[in-house]
Write a protein that holds these residues in place. Structure first.
Motif, PDB file in Angstrom:
ATOM      1  N   LEU A  53      66.548  73.071  73.032  1.00 34.31           N
ATOM      2  CA  LEU A  53      66.744  73.737  71.741  1.00 34.31           C
ATOM      3  C   LEU A  53      68.229  73.811  71.390  1.00 34.31           C
ATOM      4  N   THR A  54      69.052  74.247  72.338  1.00 36.57           N
ATOM      5  CA  THR A  54      70.488  74.327  72.050  1.00 36.57           C
ATOM      6  C   THR A  54      71.143  72.950  72.097  1.00 36.57           C
ATOM      7  N   VAL A 170      60.159  82.405  71.403  1.00 36.68           N
ATOM      8  CA  VAL A 170      61.083  83.302  70.709  1.00 36.68           C
ATOM      9  C   VAL A 170      62.373  82.570  70.350  1.00 36.68           C
ATOM     10  N   LEU A 171      62.932  81.816  71.301  1.00 36.16           N
ATOM     11  CA  LEU A 171      64.174  81.091  71.038  1.00 36.16           C
ATOM     12  C   LEU A 171      63.974  80.016  69.983  1.00 36.16           C
ATOM     13  N   PHE A 172      62.815  79.354  70.019  1.00 33.38           N
ATOM     14  CA  PHE A 172      62.539  78.333  68.997  1.00 33.38           C
ATOM     15  C   PHE A 172      62.579  78.961  67.606  1.00 33.38           C
ATOM     16  N   ALA A 173      61.937  80.110  67.449  1.00 29.42           N
ATOM     17  CA  ALA A 173      61.927  80.782  66.150  1.00 29.42           C
ATOM     18  C   ALA A 173      63.341  81.195  65.735  1.00 29.42           C
ATOM     19  N   GLY A 262      68.596  65.780  61.793  1.00 31.34           N
ATOM     20  CA  GLY A 262      67.583  66.230  62.755  1.00 31.34           C
ATOM     21  C   GLY A 262      67.173  67.659  62.484  1.00 31.34           C
ATOM     22  N   ASN A 263      66.119  68.086  63.183  1.00 28.76           N
ATOM     23  CA  ASN A 263      65.673  69.459  63.075  1.00 28.76           C
ATOM     24  C   ASN A 263      64.989  69.849  64.381  1.00 28.76           C
ATOM     25  N   LEU A 264      64.580  71.111  64.458  1.00 26.04           N
ATOM     26  CA  LEU A 264      63.973  71.599  65.684  1.00 26.04           C
ATOM     27  C   LEU A 264      62.464  71.335  65.745  1.00 26.04           C
ATOM     28  N   VAL A 265      61.873  70.931  64.644  1.00 24.92           N
ATOM     29  CA  VAL A 265      60.430  70.725  64.635  1.00 24.92           C
ATOM     30  C   VAL A 265      60.049  69.598  65.578  1.00 24.92           C
TER      31      VAL A 265
END
Length: 268
Positions: A53-54, A170-173, A262-265
């Motif tokens: 994620l990071t 939680v971190l993803f959100a 890019g994105n986190l999805v």
């Protein structure tokens, strides 16, 4: 074709590939789609997923962090060493997280303040932080942690989900909101797309890059502690090689290695 359309096309292809793999495995085993099996599969790589994620934010910002796996190992070794020196486990965890943050501050100083390439700085960190971890524990495997700590990494916390999976969600959100719904997230994209244009636009490039590396190190140290809880013991070489898996997951998730896209999805 626009960049957004290309990204959506890539994500669609990855979803289709995942669906094909799931369908193939479901035919081979009637238990593949059971909740317990899916949770177990996710649990096997959950620490890498947390760090990814990071890492996604760092790469979108036009940088790279090769030291994350070594910071995972360093934090776990600091925790184990401190605990076996007589410190209470909660204090040992806090000290380990602090060690991870210090590693991130070191990376941030050389990259954001001095201006050295992140590839070189974090490659040096990969070697240096791993060396400190090995010095602390030598060739020993240290366990004997409190039962509550091992339970944290091995037993369900919410329904069938372990603490690590809950933390990932939680971190993803949180990071999705930061990246896609905040001014800082827009700054990350701008810096990754064109750092000179970002400077001329008044973006504090050094602060953005420094924050990314400190955040990456903190999350990596948290993932290292969770990994130690899941394994029930710590060695100086734990999480060795994880950085390549993490970076690969981010790139396969649609994040451009050149930054700014890019994105986190896809990563999540």
């Amino acid at each position: 074709m626009s960049a957004l359309a290309r990204l959506r096309g890539w994500e669609t292809m990855m979803v289709a590939l995942l669906a094909a793999i799931v369908a193939f495995n479901s035919v081979g085993s009637p238990y593949f789609l059971s909740v317990g099996n899916i949770v177990n599969l996710f649990q096997l790589s959950i620490e890498k997923s947390i760090v990814a994620l990071t890492m996604a934010l760092v790469i979108i910002g036009g940088e790279i962090d090769l030291s994350v796996a070594s910071i995972m190992g360093l934090s776990a070794c600091v925790m184990a060493f401190t605990f076996h020196q007589g410190a209470p486990m909660p204090l040992a965890i806090l000290i380990a997280l602090g060690a991870g943050v210090l590693a991130g501050l070191n990376n941030a100083f050389w990259i954001a303040r001095v201006g050295l390439p992140s590839l070189a700085v974090t490659l040096a960190g990969l070697i240096g932080y791993r060396g400190v971890a090995r010095i602390l524990l030598e060739d020993r495997a240290i366990g004997g942690f409190p039962d509550w700590f091992n339970t944290l990494g091995q037993q369900p916390l919410v329904g069938p989900l372990t603490a690590a999976i809950v933390i990932f969600v939680v971190l993803f959100a949180v990071f999705a909101i930061v990246l896609h719904g905040s001014a800082f997230g827009r700054f990350v994209y701008v810096v990754g797309s064109n750092v000179q244009a970002a400077r001329y636009s008044g973006v504090r490039v050094g602060l953005v890059k420094g924050s990314l590396f400190v955040g990456s190190a903190f999350v990596a140290s948290l993932a290292g502690i969770l990994y130690a809880a899941r394994l029930g013991s710590v060695r100086g070489d734990m999480a060795e090689g994880f950085e390549l898996d993490i970076i690969t997951a981010v790139l396969l998730g649609g994040v451009s290695i050149f930054g700014g896209k890019g994105n986190l999805v896809g990563v999540g």
